[in-house]
Write an enzyme that holds these catalytic residues in place. Structure first.
Site, PDB file in Angstrom:
ATOM      1  N   CYS A  79       0.836  -1.201   0.000  1.00  0.00           N
ATOM      2  CA  CYS A  79       0.000   0.000   0.000  1.00  0.00           C
ATOM      3  C   CYS A  79       0.874   1.255   0.000  1.00  0.00           C
ATOM      4  CB  CYS A  79      -0.918   0.005   1.216  1.00  0.00           C
ATOM      5  SG  CYS A  79      -1.871   1.530   1.390  1.00  0.00           S
ATOM      6  N   CYS A  82       0.486   3.572   3.411  1.00  0.00           N
ATOM      7  CA  CYS A  82       0.975   3.158   4.718  1.00  0.00           C
ATOM      8  C   CYS A  82       2.320   3.832   4.997  1.00  0.00           C
ATOM      9  CB  CYS A  82       1.138   1.635   4.763  1.00  0.00           C
ATOM     10  SG  CYS A  82      -0.423   0.732   4.856  1.00  0.00           S
ATOM     11  N   HIS A 142      -3.838   0.796   8.104  1.00  0.00           N
ATOM     12  CA  HIS A 142      -4.375   0.366   6.817  1.00  0.00           C
ATOM     13  C   HIS A 142      -5.750  -0.264   6.946  1.00  0.00           C
ATOM     14  CE1 HIS A 142      -4.072  -1.153   2.644  1.00  0.00           C
ATOM     15  NE2 HIS A 142      -4.661  -2.243   3.116  1.00  0.00           N
ATOM     16  N   ASN A 182     -14.127   8.617  -1.079  1.00  0.00           N
ATOM     17  CA  ASN A 182     -14.773   7.454  -1.696  1.00  0.00           C
ATOM     18  C   ASN A 182     -14.461   6.247  -0.822  1.00  0.00           C
ATOM     19  OD1 ASN A 182     -15.532   9.039  -3.914  1.00  0.00           O
ATOM     20  ND2 ASN A 182     -13.679   8.537  -5.037  1.00  0.00           N
ATOM     21  N   HIS A 193      -6.681   1.728   1.715  1.00  0.00           N
ATOM     22  CA  HIS A 193      -6.277   2.508   2.887  1.00  0.00           C
ATOM     23  C   HIS A 193      -7.251   3.672   3.098  1.00  0.00           C
ATOM     24  CE1 HIS A 193      -2.806   3.533   5.637  1.00  0.00           C
ATOM     25  NE2 HIS A 193      -3.563   4.610   5.746  1.00  0.00           N
ATOM     26  N   HIS A 195      -8.682   6.978   3.157  1.00  0.00           N
ATOM     27  CA  HIS A 195      -8.169   8.244   2.632  1.00  0.00           C
ATOM     28  C   HIS A 195      -9.269   8.997   1.897  1.00  0.00           C
ATOM     29  CE1 HIS A 195      -8.045   5.884  -1.068  1.00  0.00           C
ATOM     30  NE2 HIS A 195      -7.902   7.011  -1.745  1.00  0.00           N
ATOM     31  N   GLN A 197      -9.751  12.730  -0.832  1.00  0.00           N
ATOM     32  CA  GLN A 197      -9.058  13.490  -1.855  1.00  0.00           C
ATOM     33  C   GLN A 197      -9.549  14.936  -1.849  1.00  0.00           C
ATOM     34  OE1 GLN A 197      -8.431  11.428  -5.754  1.00  0.00           O
ATOM     35  NE2 GLN A 197      -9.838   9.904  -4.913  1.00  0.00           N
TER      36      GLN A 197
END
Length: 367
Positions: A79, A82, A142, A182, A193, A195, A197
């Site tokens: 990933c 991470c 993660h 998303n 992971h 997250h 945007q």
């Protein structure tokens, strides 16, 4: 560079990655050292995308062909979000972090303009996709989810979004800053992971233009009243579609919801964007939002795929017409069924919802 955000104890540290992209750590402690260098050998970032104007719809379309090669659902031990280790280097050079924000390696918009694009037809204007795209990592874990974060971490994320909204809004080419998450492969995520945007658009998106047009008409009819504030007051008064509320925020299902499960989370005080929130409003957001996300996951006893989209006012025009709110929605309409955007939605933009908003609100309150 280390400085303090204006309204919280969040510590901000900015560094440069090996290819020149910016990364910013947002920490909840003052004693954290963020001097780990990025030891990767990276190629230069891609040039800016190309924007093409569609004269039939009066909309812009971005062509970012380099995004075809972006990382797609890697295993956990590969990933890129991470923390870095001695054995594996990632986008985050530090061995641990709270919240980290960095320029997207595969951006839809950027400031790296190489060539001005040539004309395609006299009716199809073309220009570089100036702007900026960033990735917001909510946690170093993660296997976590936003719903599992403590309220203090949600506050740190909100402070990070406020910082980035203010900074990106100062870029001369940017018209609106859009922060979103998303979640779930059903939505189309390419990294597991946790997250979000940030897109700093060089134009006003169609959704924003429609919201502003409706708000402008309402203001003209009512002597300057704010449309979203009036809708929020009406929903709070009706109560039937309210899912949760506290002193500063209300979460409700819109009366004309497009999605099977869709909730707006709005501050009671009209503000244009996240930076305008007070400390009390930022603190009050986390507990209510975490409760809402857990209700989403509890609907079908499975992690709910969703999009969480912050609707902020444009950075240059019509700010008085905006009213900050978070739109949270899922395409899951039953435990084993998804809502697909088929002919009416995709081709004509006419949504057909299978679940009544009042029923959706009742299910969420009971979850």
């Amino acid at each position: 560079m280390v400085d303090q955000l204006p309204v919280s104890a969040t510590r901000r540290t900015a560094i440069r990655l090996a290819d020149g992209r910016e990364l910013i750590y947002f920490d909840e402690r003052d004693d954290v050292v963020r001097d780990q260098p990025d030891r990767r050998d990276l190629p230069p970032p891609p040039p800016a995308s190309q924007l093409r104007y569609d004269p039939l719809t009066d909309e812009w379309v971005a062509l970012a062909v380099h995004r075809q090669t972006r990382t797609f659902l890697p295993p956990a031990d590969q990933c890129p979000l991470c923390p870095s280790t001695e054995q594996r280097l990632s986008e985050i050079p530090a061995p641990d972090y709270a919240v980290a924000v960095f320029e997207n390696r595969f951006p839809a918009f950027s400031q790296r303009v190489v060539d001005e694009p040539a004309e395609i037809t006299p009716l199809t204007e073309v220009r570089p996709g100036r702007g900026r795209c960033e990735v917001v990592c909510f946690t170093a874990d993660h296997h976590a989810s936003f719903a599992g974060l403590p309220p203090r971490r949600v506050r740190t994320v909100l402070d990070a979004l406020a910082d980035r909204t203010a900074v990106l809004g100062e870029l001369p080419e940017v018209e609106q800053v859009f922060c979103f998450e998303n979640r779930g492969v059903e939505i189309g995520v390419t990294l597991h992971h946790p997250h979000g945007q940030i897109y700093a658009y060089p134009f006003l998106p169609p959704r924003t233009r429609a919201l502003l047009a409706a708000a402008r008409r309402h203001a003209e009819r009512t002597g300057g009243r704010n449309l979203y504030a009036d809708v929020l007051a009406a929903e709070r008064a009706a109560g039937e579609r309210v899912v949760a509320t506290n002193e500063h925020w209300t979460a409700y299902v819109p009366a004309a919801a497009r999605w099977p499960f869709e909730v707006h989370v709005a501050p009671h005080r009209p503000v244009p964007d996240i930076p305008a929130l007070t400390e009390a409003e930022r603190d009050a957001f986390g507990p209510l939002y975490l409760d809402l996300l857990r209700r989403f996951d509890g609907l079908f006893d499975t992690p709910m795929p969703y999009i969480a989209a912050w609707h902020q006012a444009p950075v240059r025009v019509d700010r008085e017409l905006g009213h900050l709110h978070l739109q949270l929605f899922s395409i899951r309409r039953a435990a084993d069924k998804l809502k697909y955007l088929a002919g009416s939605e995709s081709a004509m933009g006419v949504f057909i919802n299978d679940i009544a908003p009042e029923r959706a609100a009742a299910l969420l309150r009971a979850a």
